[in-house]
Scaffold this motif. Structure first.
Motif, PDB file in Angstrom:
ATOM      1  N   TRP A  27     -29.668  -2.355   8.663  1.00  0.00           N
ATOM      2  CA  TRP A  27     -28.820  -2.446   7.478  1.00  0.00           C
ATOM      3  C   TRP A  27     -29.492  -3.208   6.340  1.00  0.00           C
ATOM      4  O   TRP A  27     -28.850  -3.881   5.551  1.00  0.00           O
ATOM      5  CB  TRP A  27     -27.451  -3.038   7.821  1.00  0.00           C
ATOM      6  N   VAL A  28     -30.805  -3.057   6.252  1.00  0.00           N
ATOM      7  CA  VAL A  28     -31.569  -3.562   5.115  1.00  0.00           C
ATOM      8  C   VAL A  28     -32.300  -2.365   4.524  1.00  0.00           C
ATOM      9  O   VAL A  28     -33.061  -1.700   5.233  1.00  0.00           O
ATOM     10  CB  VAL A  28     -32.571  -4.653   5.540  1.00  0.00           C
ATOM     11  N   PRO A  29     -32.078  -2.029   3.250  1.00  0.00           N
ATOM     12  CA  PRO A  29     -32.700  -0.836   2.659  1.00  0.00           C
ATOM     13  C   PRO A  29     -34.221  -0.873   2.744  1.00  0.00           C
ATOM     14  O   PRO A  29     -34.842  -1.945   2.715  1.00  0.00           O
ATOM     15  CB  PRO A  29     -32.217  -0.876   1.205  1.00  0.00           C
ATOM     16  N   GLU A  30     -34.804   0.307   2.825  1.00  0.00           N
ATOM     17  CA  GLU A  30     -36.256   0.426   2.906  1.00  0.00           C
ATOM     18  C   GLU A  30     -36.920  -0.283   1.733  1.00  0.00           C
ATOM     19  O   GLU A  30     -36.513  -0.135   0.580  1.00  0.00           O
ATOM     20  CB  GLU A  30     -36.663   1.896   2.926  1.00  0.00           C
ATOM     21  N   GLY A  31     -37.956  -1.043   2.035  1.00  0.00           N
ATOM     22  CA  GLY A  31     -38.678  -1.767   0.994  1.00  0.00           C
ATOM     23  C   GLY A  31     -38.132  -3.153   0.703  1.00  0.00           C
ATOM     24  O   GLY A  31     -38.778  -3.942   0.010  1.00  0.00           O
ATOM     25  N   GLU A  32     -36.939  -3.472   1.224  1.00  0.00           N
ATOM     26  CA  GLU A  32     -36.369  -4.794   1.020  1.00  0.00           C
ATOM     27  C   GLU A  32     -36.568  -5.647   2.277  1.00  0.00           C
ATOM     28  O   GLU A  32     -37.003  -5.147   3.318  1.00  0.00           O
ATOM     29  CB  GLU A  32     -34.880  -4.689   0.674  1.00  0.00           C
ATOM     30  N   ASN A  33     -36.263  -6.931   2.157  1.00  0.00           N
ATOM     31  CA  ASN A  33     -36.492  -7.863   3.257  1.00  0.00           C
ATOM     32  C   ASN A  33     -35.216  -8.623   3.596  1.00  0.00           C
ATOM     33  O   ASN A  33     -34.314  -8.757   2.763  1.00  0.00           O
ATOM     34  CB  ASN A  33     -37.593  -8.866   2.892  1.00  0.00           C
ATOM     35  N   LEU A  34     -35.172  -9.109   4.830  1.00  0.00           N
ATOM     36  CA  LEU A  34     -34.082  -9.950   5.301  1.00  0.00           C
ATOM     37  C   LEU A  34     -34.586 -11.388   5.361  1.00  0.00           C
ATOM     38  O   LEU A  34     -35.568 -11.680   6.049  1.00  0.00           O
ATOM     39  CB  LEU A  34     -33.612  -9.497   6.681  1.00  0.00           C
ATOM     40  N   LYS A  35     -33.943 -12.268   4.633  1.00  0.00           N
ATOM     41  CA  LYS A  35     -34.375 -13.658   4.593  1.00  0.00           C
ATOM     42  C   LYS A  35     -33.956 -14.403   5.862  1.00  0.00           C
ATOM     43  O   LYS A  35     -32.857 -14.215   6.383  1.00  0.00           O
ATOM     44  CB  LYS A  35     -33.800 -14.358   3.360  1.00  0.00           C
ATOM     45  N   ILE A  36     -34.862 -15.245   6.347  1.00  0.00           N
ATOM     46  CA  ILE A  36     -34.577 -16.166   7.445  1.00  0.00           C
ATOM     47  C   ILE A  36     -34.177 -17.501   6.820  1.00  0.00           C
ATOM     48  O   ILE A  36     -34.907 -18.030   5.970  1.00  0.00           O
ATOM     49  CB  ILE A  36     -35.799 -16.359   8.352  1.00  0.00           C
ATOM     50  N   HIS A  37     -33.020 -18.028   7.205  1.00  0.00           N
ATOM     51  CA  HIS A  37     -32.520 -19.271   6.615  1.00  0.00           C
ATOM     52  C   HIS A  37     -32.537 -20.410   7.634  1.00  0.00           C
ATOM     53  O   HIS A  37     -32.460 -20.183   8.840  1.00  0.00           O
ATOM     54  CB  HIS A  37     -31.085 -19.076   6.111  1.00  0.00           C
ATOM     55  N   LEU A  55     -38.052 -11.032   6.898  1.00  0.00           N
ATOM     56  CA  LEU A  55     -38.290  -9.967   7.862  1.00  0.00           C
ATOM     57  C   LEU A  55     -38.234  -8.641   7.131  1.00  0.00           C
ATOM     58  O   LEU A  55     -37.328  -8.408   6.322  1.00  0.00           O
ATOM     59  CB  LEU A  55     -37.237  -9.990   8.966  1.00  0.00           C
ATOM     60  N   ALA A  56     -39.183  -7.752   7.400  1.00  0.00           N
ATOM     61  CA  ALA A  56     -39.170  -6.430   6.793  1.00  0.00           C
ATOM     62  C   ALA A  56     -37.968  -5.633   7.275  1.00  0.00           C
ATOM     63  O   ALA A  56     -37.396  -5.911   8.336  1.00  0.00           O
ATOM     64  CB  ALA A  56     -40.461  -5.689   7.128  1.00  0.00           C
ATOM     65  N   TYR A  57     -37.593  -4.609   6.507  1.00  0.00           N
ATOM     66  CA  TYR A  57     -36.416  -3.798   6.833  1.00  0.00           C
ATOM     67  C   TYR A  57     -36.540  -3.135   8.194  1.00  0.00           C
ATOM     68  O   TYR A  57     -35.525  -2.813   8.832  1.00  0.00           O
ATOM     69  CB  TYR A  57     -36.199  -2.732   5.756  1.00  0.00           C
ATOM     70  N   VAL A  96     -36.690  13.352   0.957  1.00  0.00           N
ATOM     71  CA  VAL A  96     -35.478  12.743   1.511  1.00  0.00           C
ATOM     72  C   VAL A  96     -35.682  12.604   3.010  1.00  0.00           C
ATOM     73  O   VAL A  96     -36.049  13.571   3.683  1.00  0.00           O
ATOM     74  CB  VAL A  96     -34.229  13.595   1.212  1.00  0.00           C
ATOM     75  N   GLY A  97     -35.470  11.417   3.520  1.00  0.00           N
ATOM     76  CA  GLY A  97     -35.630  11.181   4.946  1.00  0.00           C
ATOM     77  C   GLY A  97     -34.457  10.412   5.495  1.00  0.00           C
ATOM     78  O   GLY A  97     -33.466  10.159   4.812  1.00  0.00           O
ATOM     79  N   TRP A  98     -34.567  10.046   6.756  1.00  0.00           N
ATOM     80  CA  TRP A  98     -33.545   9.238   7.397  1.00  0.00           C
ATOM     81  C   TRP A  98     -33.463   7.904   6.667  1.00  0.00           C
ATOM     82  O   TRP A  98     -34.494   7.286   6.390  1.00  0.00           O
ATOM     83  CB  TRP A  98     -33.894   9.058   8.855  1.00  0.00           C
ATOM     84  N   PRO A  99     -32.268   7.417   6.310  1.00  0.00           N
ATOM     85  CA  PRO A  99     -32.159   6.178   5.539  1.00  0.00           C
ATOM     86  C   PRO A  99     -32.871   5.004   6.210  1.00  0.00           C
ATOM     87  O   PRO A  99     -32.727   4.764   7.414  1.00  0.00           O
ATOM     88  CB  PRO A  99     -30.645   5.942   5.473  1.00  0.00           C
ATOM     89  N   GLY A 100     -33.651   4.263   5.418  1.00  0.00           N
ATOM     90  CA  GLY A 100     -34.442   3.168   5.952  1.00  0.00           C
ATOM     91  C   GLY A 100     -33.625   2.066   6.573  1.00  0.00           C
ATOM     92  O   GLY A 100     -34.100   1.371   7.480  1.00  0.00           O
ATOM     93  N   GLU A 101     -32.375   1.898   6.116  1.00  0.00           N
ATOM     94  CA  GLU A 101     -31.543   0.835   6.682  1.00  0.00           C
ATOM     95  C   GLU A 101     -31.139   1.102   8.124  1.00  0.00           C
ATOM     96  O   GLU A 101     -30.634   0.206   8.814  1.00  0.00           O
ATOM     97  CB  GLU A 101     -30.300   0.593   5.834  1.00  0.00           C
ATOM     98  N   TYR A 102     -31.372   2.350   8.589  1.00  0.00           N
ATOM     99  CA  TYR A 102     -31.094   2.689   9.987  1.00  0.00           C
ATOM    100  C   TYR A 102     -32.392   3.010  10.733  1.00  0.00           C
ATOM    101  O   TYR A 102     -32.391   3.769  11.700  1.00  0.00           O
ATOM    102  CB  TYR A 102     -30.165   3.906  10.078  1.00  0.00           C
TER     103      TYR A 102
END
Length: 298
Positions: free
Chosen positions: A62-72, A85-87, A245-251
Motif C-alpha cells: 500500500w505504498v505507490p510505486e516510486g514512493e517510500n515508507l518512512k521508518i519512525h 523502505l522502498a514500495y 499499464v501494469g499491476w499497481p505498484g502498491e500491491y
C-alpha cells in the motif's frame, strides 16, 4: 445472475488447480466442461497434493510505486524518521513490539539492512513468493469460492473469504482510488442499495455513482460469464488499446488471479476487460483482499 458458463470455469479451476498458472500459461474459459462442485472430488485431491506455504517475513504494501515508507522512532508520524523502505521492499522482520495510536496499529521492525524502528502495520504484508501462491490450492479454492459467492449472491460466503483486517478493497478502473468495504459490510454488499462513489470514467469529470450491485457486479458478470475469457495467476493480461499499464505498484508483493475478457474477433478493440482478484496472506492463510478492474480509459 451469473450463468453456468462461469460455473464450468470455476469447476475446472477446482479440478485442474490452475496447473498451467505455475508456468504462466492462460487457462481458456471456453475449454471448461466440469460443473461446479462444493469440494474437489477424490481424483482432484490426488492430483493436487497439499502445499505448505512458508511465509518469508514481511514486505511493504500500500505504498505507490516510486514512493517510500518512512521508518519512525518512536512509533507514530511524529517520531523521528530514521530510514525509508522502498514500495516493494522485502525481508522485513517484526520484533513483536506493537503500539496502538488512535485508530492505527504500529509495529517495530528490523529491515534487511538491520535498521530498527516503527511503521504502520497497514503498510506491511506477509511475503509469500509468487510460485508458492500459484501452487497453493487453498488460494485457488478461495478464488473459486469467491466467484461462486458472487454468482449466487451469497454475501455470507463471500464475507468468510474476505480479509478480516482490511475488508474488501475495490477499484473501478486502475486510475481510480480504492473504495474500502469494511469486513462487517461485506456480507450485505451484494444486496445493498447503498450508493458509493467509485471514481471517474477514464480519469475525466464524469463520476461513477451507485451501489455495488448496480455498478460493480454487472461489470464482473461481463468478464466472468464470457467463454472467451482467460484466467492467469500473477500475470496481468490487458487489451492492446492501453500502453504502459501494469499491476499497481502498491500491491507489488500481494498476489492475484486475473481474468481477462478479450475483445471480440474482428470487433471493437476497446471492448475488453480484466478483473484482478487480489489476495493477501494473514498468518499463512490466503484471504480475498481486493477486486481491481482494468478496462480502456476512454
Amino acid at each position: 445472475p451469473f450463468s453456468w458458463a462461469l460455473a464450468k470455469w470455476i469447476g475446472m479451476l477446482l479440478l485442474a488447480g490452475l496447473a498451467a498458472a505455475c508456468t504462466r500459461e492462460a487457462v481458456p474459459v471456453a475449454a471448461l466442461q466440469t460443473p461446479i462442485v462444493e469440494t474437489a472430488p477424490p481424483e482432484a485431491t490426488e492430483t493436487l497434493p497439499p502445499v505448505t506455504v512458508v511465509v518469508q517475513g514481511y514486505a511493504v504494501a500500500w505504498v505507490p510505486e516510486g514512493e517510500n515508507l518512512k521508518i519512525h522512532n518512536p512509533a507514530g508520524i511524529a517520531g523521528d524518521a530514521v530510514g525509508e523502505l522502498a514500495y516493494n521492499e522485502r525481508g522485513i522482520r517484526l520484533t513483536g513490539n506493537t503500539s496502538s495510536l488512535g485508530s492505527s496499529n504500529w509495529v517495530e521492525i528490523i529491515d534487511a539492512r538491520g535498521r530498527q524502528g516503527w511503521v504502520n502495520a497497514w503498510n506491511l504484508t506477509e511475503y509469500v513468493p509468487s510460485e508458492a501462491f500459484c501452487a497453493d490450492e487453498r488460494a485457488r479454492a478461495a478464488f473459486s469460492a469467491a466467484v461462486q459467492a458472487l454468482r449466487s449472491g451469497d454475501g455470507a460466503s463471500l464475507a468468510r473469504l474476505v480479509n478480516p483486517a482490511r475488508g474488501l478493497i475495490i477499484r473501478h478502473g486502475w486510475w481510480n482510488p480504492e473504495v474500502i468495504v469494511s469486513p462487517s459490510e461485506v456480507e450485505g454488499i451484494l444486496s445493498s442499495h447503498q450508493d458509493r462513489a467509485w471514481g471517474t470514467v477514464g480519469g475525466g469529470g464524469f463520476t461513477i455513482q451507485g451501489s455495488f450491485r448496480e455498478i460493480i457486479l454487472p461489470e464482473l458478470a461481463k468478464t466472468l460469464m464470457d467463454d472467451s475469457g482467460r484466467v492467469q495467476c500473477d500475470e496481468l493480461e490487458l487489451g492492446r488499446t492501453v500502453e504502459q499499464v501494469g499491476w499497481p505498484g502498491e500491491y507489488a508483493d500481494l498476489h492475484y488471479f486475473a481474468v481477462h475478457r478479450p475483445p471480440p474477433e474482428n470487433g471493437n478493440p476497446f471492448d475488453w476487460q480484466t478483473w484482478g482478484f487480489l489476495f493477501e496472506y494473514i498468518q499463512g492463510q490466503p484471504y480475498l483482499t481486493g477486486l481491481i478492474h482494468f478496462y480502456p480509459d476512454i
